[in-house]
Scaffold this active site. Structure first.
Site, PDB file in Angstrom:
ATOM      1  N   GLY B  92      13.634  63.821  28.393  1.00 57.94           N
ATOM      2  CA  GLY B  92      12.740  64.946  28.101  1.00 57.94           C
ATOM      3  C   GLY B  92      13.391  66.292  28.372  1.00 57.94           C
ATOM      4  O   GLY B  92      13.392  67.176  27.518  1.00 57.94           O
ATOM      5  N   GLY B 221       9.793  70.384  35.773  1.00 52.38           N
ATOM      6  CA  GLY B 221       9.495  71.714  35.257  1.00 52.38           C
ATOM      7  C   GLY B 221       9.587  72.811  36.297  1.00 52.38           C
ATOM      8  O   GLY B 221       8.982  73.869  36.129  1.00 52.38           O
ATOM      9  N   CYS B 309      34.090  69.604  58.723  1.00 50.84           N
ATOM     10  CA  CYS B 309      33.825  68.531  57.755  1.00 50.84           C
ATOM     11  C   CYS B 309      34.813  67.387  57.923  1.00 50.84           C
ATOM     12  O   CYS B 309      36.009  67.607  58.121  1.00 50.84           O
ATOM     13  CB  CYS B 309      33.907  69.094  56.341  1.00 50.84           C
ATOM     14  SG  CYS B 309      33.685  67.863  55.038  1.00 50.84           S
ATOM     15  N   CYS B 314      38.959  67.501  53.377  1.00 50.47           N
ATOM     16  CA  CYS B 314      39.155  68.379  54.538  1.00 50.47           C
ATOM     17  C   CYS B 314      40.099  67.760  55.557  1.00 50.47           C
ATOM     18  O   CYS B 314      40.791  68.480  56.279  1.00 50.47           O
ATOM     19  CB  CYS B 314      37.809  68.707  55.182  1.00 50.47           C
ATOM     20  SG  CYS B 314      36.838  69.835  54.154  1.00 50.47           S
TER      21      CYS B 314
END
Lengths: 376, 376
Positions: B92, B221, B309, B314
């Site tokens: 859609g 939406g 991280c 990293c």
């Protein structure tokens, strides 16, 4: 340091020690022009595809990000996180193939960068200094690569100049290696044979550069316009004048058939962009020949690319999936295709070495030279 | 089957069982539009970046390679070699965002394919049949996604039609699941709430679709033109009318801050192309905010992208190397950047779940909502 372990006819099984590990020869070096393999392969992936030596390009890394930047970040090994052997070309080939305007003199070459057109001067000293900043294990001498065919007179003068440049390269590297800020104290210089398609010029230049007693020698200026047979003839002609106790590197070659024929003629090192370039076009190597995944027959084909291949791509994915990815323009398609093709090339070299060990290389060559280049 | 484990304010910690494994919520689904993740990431890489649910697009796979081809190759799980949960959107959103010419009727939509412009008809039955061929675990109902803002009258008629389409989707999937050739007998249908930025229309439509007693509900939406505050207000308005014992999926959202705010409002499922799209532009997420690797200050920066991280990028590579790869246009740059950003998003969801478990989500949200979206 090269150790010749075994021969079969002209073919040689050997080992070459570098400051980042021992290389089993014959070997195919995997090309990472800009410190990255095409198709999104990392140094970590190189281990998986069985790469022994990574090859990067002096010219490209000088232009971007700059060899000083690579030095600041710890040299090329740390920069790209590859702890195996690295060979850097000298920039000579790129200067002659990429630059639109150029001006060759005894001192070196003035040309325009492919990125933004800014003027660059590169001579033997500059090339060696860049490679010294990069910290590769094998640095190649700065040479002029002449497209074939070229006038004999030009080739004769050019390859004499390449010999004089070699002397300057050797001096400059010796001087730099004395400096305390040397990135890779184990870096070595290899010489390059030139002479176009003129056997006598090739032989003469080879005799001259053999006197430098370098740890390795390359044959350059082939696969640039001549036929396969002309290339094989040059290797046959110049081979006897290459020191038998030093490795021999045929630059920029080639197809699986080219490699088999060159190994039979005593070549130990190879490199070529073909596995990656073919992958990009959907041409995948298999033990039965080359398949073209653009062909509609593979749309719903659930078989792996090569049913005889143990690579992670063939163990997981179907031809149908790879074809879809390539057609959809997904990077993953490129990555998987390059992954397979590089695995295929590295695995071919393993098969060649095993055949040499077992004394059946001639049989292996006869069985495969035509088959592997066949389009199916 | 959804299990609500714990709540803190509006935020929910839960588990959702699918036929390909249990999903810990809140979860971020990693987008593989054409059965491949952008940046050359494979399903194998998805495991490494901590992905729990892969999301593919019905419309794209219908156009290329065709859902029948995917079915012939064993369904989407086998096609892309991902054995975890898969959600497929209904097509859609793509029909309304990609197609230049379209014609919406009660039966469905006629539009032109983005590849070659050929005419395609898609209605609720077609969308469900495609998803049934793909064999995803969660199929989304066919809906009309209206860009915000839109006239109230149009939105009212559109979201009533979306409700009628949901009924047809439910019937069609029930019919298909009876067939012996069903790829994934465990496939489930989720409904989608529409209604633009009109809270009363949203609530009314939500009440209607809640009656279908589906295993999950999405808010569609949103993130299509309205402000963040309008989006949060809609979630606040419609949330109380969503069944508390079913998972809630906020489609196409969003930034780390959007996710934190929506989790606080009871959302369990997310998806967004942002981590990959930002990576392509050199924008990398860190615990201190977003860094832009195009900035010259990173040229010789030896630090990892995010010092806090633990991702493979990293742990191995410098900002200087990543910046070089992106500027040089190397696929590897894209791959490493996407790899890090997806890891960051998946890891953020883990941090959210841990904070919920430990009863300190509100604190975590206050600490991070602004910080993570900051450009540094």
């Amino acid at each position: 340091m090269f150790k010749l372990l075994k021969t079969e006819g002209g073919a040689r099984l050997g080992e070459y020690e570098t400051s980042h590990g021992t290389v089993k020869t014959p070997v195919f070096m995997n090309v990472g022009t800009q410190a990255a393999i095409k198709g999104g392969l990392s140094a970590y992936d190189l281990r998986t595809v069985g790469c022994q030596v990574e090859l990067s390009n002096t010219y490209h890394l000088h232009v971007r990000p700059g060899d000083q930047v690579v030095r600041e970040l710890g040299g090329l090994h740390r920069f790209m996180q590859w702890d195996g052997p690295i060979l850097t070309d000298s920039g000579g080939f790129q200067v002659f193939s990429l630059a639109k305007l150029r001006n060759i003199r005894e001192e070196g070459v003035i040309f325009n960068a492919h990125t933004d057109g800014h003027r660059i001067f590169m001579g033997p000293e500059e090339s060696v200094r860049i490679q010294w900043n990069l910290g590769s294990d094998i640095a190649m001498a700065f040479d002029e690569c002449v497209a074939n065919p070229a006038p004999r007179e030009y080739v004769a003068r050019s390859c004499e100049r390449t010999t004089r440049w070699l002397e300057r390269c050797k001096h400059e590297l010796a001087r730099l290696q004395e400096l305390p800020e040397t990135v890779n104290p184990g870096q070595e210089l290899w010489g390059i044979n030139q002479g176009g398609t003129y056997p006598d010029l090739r032989i003469q230049q080879m005799k001259h550069i053999a006197e430098f007693d370098l740890p390795g020698y390359a044959i350059g200026g082939l696969a640039v316009g001549e036929t396969n047979q002309e290339m094989y003839d040059i290797i046959d002609a110049v081979g006897p004048y290459m020191p038998a106790d030093k490795p021999r590197y045929l630059m920029g070659v080639g197809t699986p058939a080219n490699i088999l024929e060159a190994v039979a003629r005593g070549v130990d090192f190879f490199d070529c962009v073909m596995p990656a370039r073919n992958a990009r076009h959907g041409h995948l190597f298999t033990h039965e020949g080359v398949i073209n995944l653009n062909n509609a027959q593979y749309t719903a084909d659930s078989r792996p690319v090569d049913e005889g291949c143990a690579c992670p791509v063939c163990r997981r994915y179907s031809r149908g999936y790879l074809r879809h990815l390539l057609r959809a323009g997904e990077m993953l398609g490129m990555r998987l295709a390059v992954f397979h093709n590089l695995w295929f090339y590295n695995n071919l070299m393993t098969e060649i070495r095993v055949a040499l060990e077992e004394g059946r290389f001639e049989h292996f060559r006869r069985e495969n030279t035509e088959k592997l280049s066949r389009r199916i």
